[in-house]
Design an enzyme around this catalytic site. Structure first.
Site, PDB file in Angstrom:
ATOM      1  N   LYS A 167      50.893   6.728  92.532  1.00 56.57           N
ATOM      2  CA  LYS A 167      51.226   8.035  91.969  1.00 56.57           C
ATOM      3  C   LYS A 167      52.741   8.069  91.777  1.00 56.57           C
ATOM      4  O   LYS A 167      53.486   7.323  92.425  1.00 56.57           O
ATOM      5  CB  LYS A 167      50.811   9.193  92.894  1.00 56.57           C
ATOM      6  CG  LYS A 167      49.333   9.309  93.170  1.00 56.57           C
ATOM      7  CD  LYS A 167      49.042  10.482  94.121  1.00 56.57           C
ATOM      8  CE  LYS A 167      47.567  10.532  94.493  1.00 56.57           C
ATOM      9  NZ  LYS A 167      47.276  11.643  95.442  1.00 56.57           N
ATOM     10  N   TYR A 170      54.522   8.472  94.889  1.00 53.40           N
ATOM     11  CA  TYR A 170      54.526   7.309  95.780  1.00 53.40           C
ATOM     12  C   TYR A 170      55.225   6.156  95.059  1.00 53.40           C
ATOM     13  O   TYR A 170      54.594   5.185  94.654  1.00 53.40           O
ATOM     14  CB  TYR A 170      53.099   6.901  96.164  1.00 53.40           C
ATOM     15  CG  TYR A 170      52.308   7.940  96.880  1.00 53.40           C
ATOM     16  CD1 TYR A 170      51.030   8.288  96.461  1.00 53.40           C
ATOM     17  CD2 TYR A 170      52.817   8.591  98.001  1.00 53.40           C
ATOM     18  CE1 TYR A 170      50.290   9.256  97.128  1.00 53.40           C
ATOM     19  CE2 TYR A 170      52.091   9.552  98.671  1.00 53.40           C
ATOM     20  CZ  TYR A 170      50.828   9.880  98.227  1.00 53.40           C
ATOM     21  OH  TYR A 170      50.101  10.836  98.884  1.00 53.40           O
ATOM     22  N   ASP A 177      43.055   1.412  96.622  1.00 44.14           N
ATOM     23  CA  ASP A 177      42.315   2.471  95.935  1.00 44.14           C
ATOM     24  C   ASP A 177      42.618   2.485  94.441  1.00 44.14           C
ATOM     25  O   ASP A 177      41.746   2.708  93.602  1.00 44.14           O
ATOM     26  CB  ASP A 177      42.689   3.857  96.490  1.00 44.14           C
ATOM     27  CG  ASP A 177      42.931   3.915  97.973  1.00 44.14           C
ATOM     28  OD1 ASP A 177      43.244   2.871  98.569  1.00 44.14           O
ATOM     29  OD2 ASP A 177      42.849   5.015  98.528  1.00 44.14           O
ATOM     30  N   ARG A 247      37.371   1.556 103.740  1.00 46.20           N
ATOM     31  CA  ARG A 247      37.134   2.038 102.372  1.00 46.20           C
ATOM     32  C   ARG A 247      38.164   1.482 101.394  1.00 46.20           C
ATOM     33  O   ARG A 247      37.875   1.317 100.218  1.00 46.20           O
ATOM     34  CB  ARG A 247      37.116   3.564 102.321  1.00 46.20           C
ATOM     35  CG  ARG A 247      36.703   4.065 100.949  1.00 46.20           C
ATOM     36  CD  ARG A 247      36.220   5.477 100.912  1.00 46.20           C
ATOM     37  NE  ARG A 247      37.249   6.456 101.110  1.00 46.20           N
ATOM     38  CZ  ARG A 247      37.195   7.439 102.005  1.00 46.20           C
ATOM     39  NH1 ARG A 247      36.150   7.548 102.812  1.00 46.20           N
ATOM     40  NH2 ARG A 247      38.164   8.316 102.110  1.00 46.20           N
ATOM     41  N   GLY A 250      36.732  -1.438 100.254  1.00 47.19           N
ATOM     42  CA  GLY A 250      35.587  -1.062  99.429  1.00 47.19           C
ATOM     43  C   GLY A 250      35.998  -0.715  98.007  1.00 47.19           C
ATOM     44  O   GLY A 250      35.362  -1.135  97.035  1.00 47.19           O
TER      45      GLY A 250
END
Length: 856
Positions: A167, A170, A177, A247, A250
């Site tokens: 982002k 960030y 992710d 996650r 993931g």
């Protein structure tokens, strides 16, 4: 599982290892199941899709003044529904997706609530559903929205090597992710519309994450990497975060299998992505829990205190491995781990609900890096654990589709695999629980206009500990003048005094925002109409307060820090005989209540030391408190009084001061408390209705309260009725909670006496897992404080506990009444109590029974 050092094999062990290899090869050729828990994977996907659509209704749809936003999780859920629609067609899947995503999209392709200037890679993810809806509907607005999202990537900030920042807020950071949020849409858009050379940019994102995020020691990938190596969470040498979040991996694995769908077979980077996918899945299999077949929240720390088996990562891993094998990206060796993982999800993480639907439990709600999130092991373990997070529900639906293919089963479902119907639902529901749907139907989030008023626009600053009280007041005033909206606290640390909310106003703390409240008592004067321990008076303002307002909310991912400590608020609890404590004023107020002194004459403040609650909506309607983290409260944390339609959801409370109850609904009606974490210095949840003559004079019971999906840690009781309960309490429903701490005294507790009295009836608890309690599973105490010395005999009746599992407790029952008081109809069914050390105590009570319970 715990990471172990490699074995040094001698010749005998080498023979054993060869035998094990032979055994494993034999297992891999064993027949694969066609059903799990009585249904095929595709049928489980259909059940989950139907259940989630029923749960969500239209809450994901954009409406004027509503709360729904353009969101990556909605994109994931709707994409899974549209994928399912290709295999098990159902018009509701398309209609639901059109409403949830299409309602945001204008005719010109612009997107309501989407802000390009945020450069948030998460906002790209719904583009996959946008393209699918364009295929289905041929509406040009969807094509225009896809162009809009693709255009964001043209200017999206990048690292020096060309990796997309996660982002704008960030800087220099890539997260696992982000690969899922951006890359599959990017690749699909290129496949449809070109130019083909942009595929090189897609591949570059994965190469960079592999270069900077991979750990060859564990075979896993770190959650995030910062090119500048500046944040608190970043390794100063490598720039990586410090842990392996389930996650996160993931997301990365799904990004790979989904992007490969669109990358040309002759692209030179295709072999790199397949190689990375194999590395990812080798790590996944290495850390698959051998006992359960699931995966831990922090992958390489299995069995470490606090770690838990997490559902969203498990669903993502099964989907990625099954799809990878189906598409030929992965070798067949990943078939068995996928089957084992899927079977474990069905066995351990799927709950059949009373309404006929199913739920995915043990989902990590959210996790990130920065703005107070330090990436430590402790951080990942303190994020809320919830049911049915879309980051798990969507992958679970997708996993079922791929598992159906993996097992060679027919890609169809029977008609009875869908919702069971109202008659079956009613038959399955216990009689006492039949009124829950009607209660939930009345409980709705407040409708607040979609306007934002950042406090920084009114002069709020984080510089030098500046007081932002006036800026917040101005922002609220401007919000009210405009007809309502959201008062936004951006990331940063701010100091404030009390905040008084008005109708149609939401206080929203963005991620990384912290509101610290002053500890100078003078800041909380003049006194406001309030309650102290169930007695009406004028006292210091609560830190966040609303009086006779409607449609109010406190939401967000930020921190509310009361800054209470032994040096300020907490010292006021004091010791008997001390001067700087509440004792004298408490006695005086109690006597005023006894004497019937008018409330307007009960004025307290400086020198009285009666602490205020943290959040107190008083005589309000339509209240929402969601997502925030509450720390260091002066006294009770969330204390709605005489309110109707209250939702407390996803709140994380850690506060260990005296009388630091977590949530105390008092004389409230229609209350939902769900998916919260309570780690408190007193009761986790304590339901109240006024004390002594005040409770009887006002005469409003607490009723129709639903508590579900919560985790209770430290505290005097998990769910408590009393002790300020003179107005009575009825219709309390507790389900699917977890309670575990050596510092948690009881799971369910009733407390009153012959001065307070009160009728406490119709309290039901089911499907609750209790690890350890320090006193008893169920405690009924009518000897509390004043005990039997009074004319008002308390009543407890019709208490039913079902399917309670307890690992360790001194005793199951500690029930103590007195002659003339009533304790009757207390039943515990179908429950298991382990390591019970003492005999039950039952005094002056009738009809207390355990039915079909075991004590192994």
């Amino acid at each position: 599982m715990n990471t172990k050092r490699p074995l040094q094999l001698n010749s005998g062990l080498l023979c054993l290892a060869a035998l094990l290899v032979t055994s494993c090869a034999h297992l891999s050729s064993a027949p694969l199941p066609s059903e799990f828990g009585g249904a095929t994977p595709l049928e489980w996907s259909v059940r989950m899709a139907d259940s989630e659509m029923d749960r969500m209704g239209d809450s994901l749809n954009w409406t004027e003044g509503g709360r729904a936003k353009w969101n990556y999780t909605s994109g994931l859920l709707t994409l899974s529904l549209l994928e399912l629609n290709q295999t098990a067609p159902h018009p509701e899947y398309v209609a639901f997706s059109e409403a949830a995503i299409g309602s945001f999209i204008e005719e010109d392709g612009s997107v309501r609530t989407y802000k390009r200037e945020d450069f948030n890679i998460d906002n790209i993810n719904p583009g996959k559903t946008v393209l699918a809806l364009w295929d289905l509907t041929k509406e040009e607005r969807y094509r225009k929205t896809a162009d809009l999202l693709r255009d964001q990537l043209n200017d999206h900030p990048r690292t020096r090597q060309g990796g997309f920042w996660h982002k704008k807020r960030y800087p220099s950071q890539m997260w696992l992710d982000g690969l899922y949020m951006g890359a599959p849409f990017y690749a699909e858009y290129i496949q449809r519309f070109g130019p083909a050379e942009d595929f090189d940019d897609v591949v570059k994102q994965f190469r960079l994450m592999d270069e900077h995020g991979y750990d060859p020691v564990t075979g896993l990938y770190f959650h995030g990497w910062d090119e500048a190596k500046n944040p608190e969470w970043a390794n100063p040498v490598t720039g990586t975060s410090s842990n392996f979040w389930g996650r996160g991996l993931g997301w990365f694995s799904m990004a790979l299998v989904d992007t490969l769908d669109y990358l040309p077979k002759d692209h030179p980077g295709r072999s790199d992505l397949i190689s990375i996918l194999k590395k990812v899945c080798d790590g996944i299999v290495k850390y698959q829990d051998p006992e359960t077949g699931l995966w831990w929240q922090v992958l390489d720390q299995g069995g470490r205190e606090g770690n838990y088996l997490e559902a969203t990562a498990a669903s993502m891993f099964v989907y990625s491995m099954a799809k990878g094998v189906n598409q030929g990206y992965l070798p067949d060796k990943f078939r068995q781990p996928a089957v084992k993982g899927y079977a474990a999800i069905i066995d351990d993480l799927i709950r059949e609900d009373a309404d006929g639907g199913i739920s995915l439990i043990s989902c990590c709600s959210v996790a990130g890096l920065g703005y107070g999130r330090d990436g430590s092991y402790a951080y990942y373990l303190r994020e809320p654990i919830v049911d049915n997070d879309h980051k798990g529900v969507g992958p679970f639906i997708l996993a079922g589709i791929e598992m159906q293919r993996l097992l060679g089963l027919p890609m169809s479902v029977s008609a009875d695999a869908r919702a069971t119907g109202e008659a079956a639902v009613a038959a399955a529901m216990a009689p006492e629980w039949a009124q829950v749907p009607a209660i939930l139907e009345r409980i709705k989030p407040p409708v607040i206009p979609a306007r934002e008023f950042p406090i920084t626009d009114f002069g709020a600053s984080t510089v030098g500990g500046a007081d932002v009280s006036d800026a917040i007041r101005q922002a609220i005033a401007a919000c009210v003048a405009a007809g309502g909206g959201r008062v936004v606290v951006p990331a940063g640390e701010y100091l404030t005094g009390p905040i008084h909310l008005k109708s149609n106003t939401e206080l929203h703390l963005e991620g990384g925002a912290t509101l610290k409240f002053k500890t100078d008592p003078a800041a909380y004067l003049p006194a406001v109409f309030s309650r102290f321990e169930g007695m009406e008076c004028y006292n210091y303002s609560p830190l966040i307060y609303a009086f006779e307002q409607e449609n109010i909310a406190v939401t967000g991912e930020g921190v509310l820090d009361g800054q209470a400590a032994d040096e300020n608020w907490w010292a006021w609890k004091g010791k008997q005989g001390g001067t700087n404590n509440q004792n004298a004023a408490r006695v005086r107020l109690t006597q005023q209540v006894e004497d019937g002194v008018p409330v307007e004459q009960r004025v307290y403040g400086e020198g009285d030391f009666l602490r205020a609650s943290f959040i107190q909506p008083y005589r309000c309607r339509n209240v929402l408190i969601e997502g925030v983290r509450i720390r260091r409260s002066p006294m009770w944390e969330i204390h709605p009084v005489l309110c109707t339609n209250v939702i407390v959801r996803g709140v994380n409370i850690v506060s260990h001061g005296p009388n630091n109850d977590g949530c105390d609904p008092e004389s409230c009606r229609d209350v939902l408390i769900e998916n919260c974490l309570f780690d408190t210095g007193d009761d986790c949840i304590a339901i109240k209705s006024g004390r002594n003559n005040d409770g009887r004079r006002v005469g409003v019971p607490s009723e129709n309260i639903i508590i579900r999906g919560c985790k209770m840690m430290d505290g005097h009781g998990g769910v408590v009725i009393g002790s300020e309960i003179s107005g009575g309490c009825r219709n309390v429903f507790v389900e699917d909670c977890e309670m575990d701490s050596p510092n948690l005294d009881r799971a369910l507790r009733f407390k009153s006496n012959a001065v307070r009295g009160g009728v406490m009836e119709n309290v039901f608890m089911r499907r609750v897992k209790v690890g350890k309690v320090a006193d008893a599973v169920l405690r009924i105490n009518f000897l509390y404080e004043e005990g039997i010395n009074g004319p008002h005999k308390p009543v407890v009746r019709n208490v039913v506990m079902e399917d309670i599992t307890v690992q360790q407790a001194p005793r199951v029952l500690r029930v103590e009444g007195f002659p003339g008081a009533t304790i009757e109809g207390v039943r515990i069914y179908n429950s298991s109590f382990h390591e019970v050390q003492k005999e039950d105590i039952i005094k002056d009570a009738e009809g207390v029974s355990l039915i079909n319970c075991s004590r192994p």
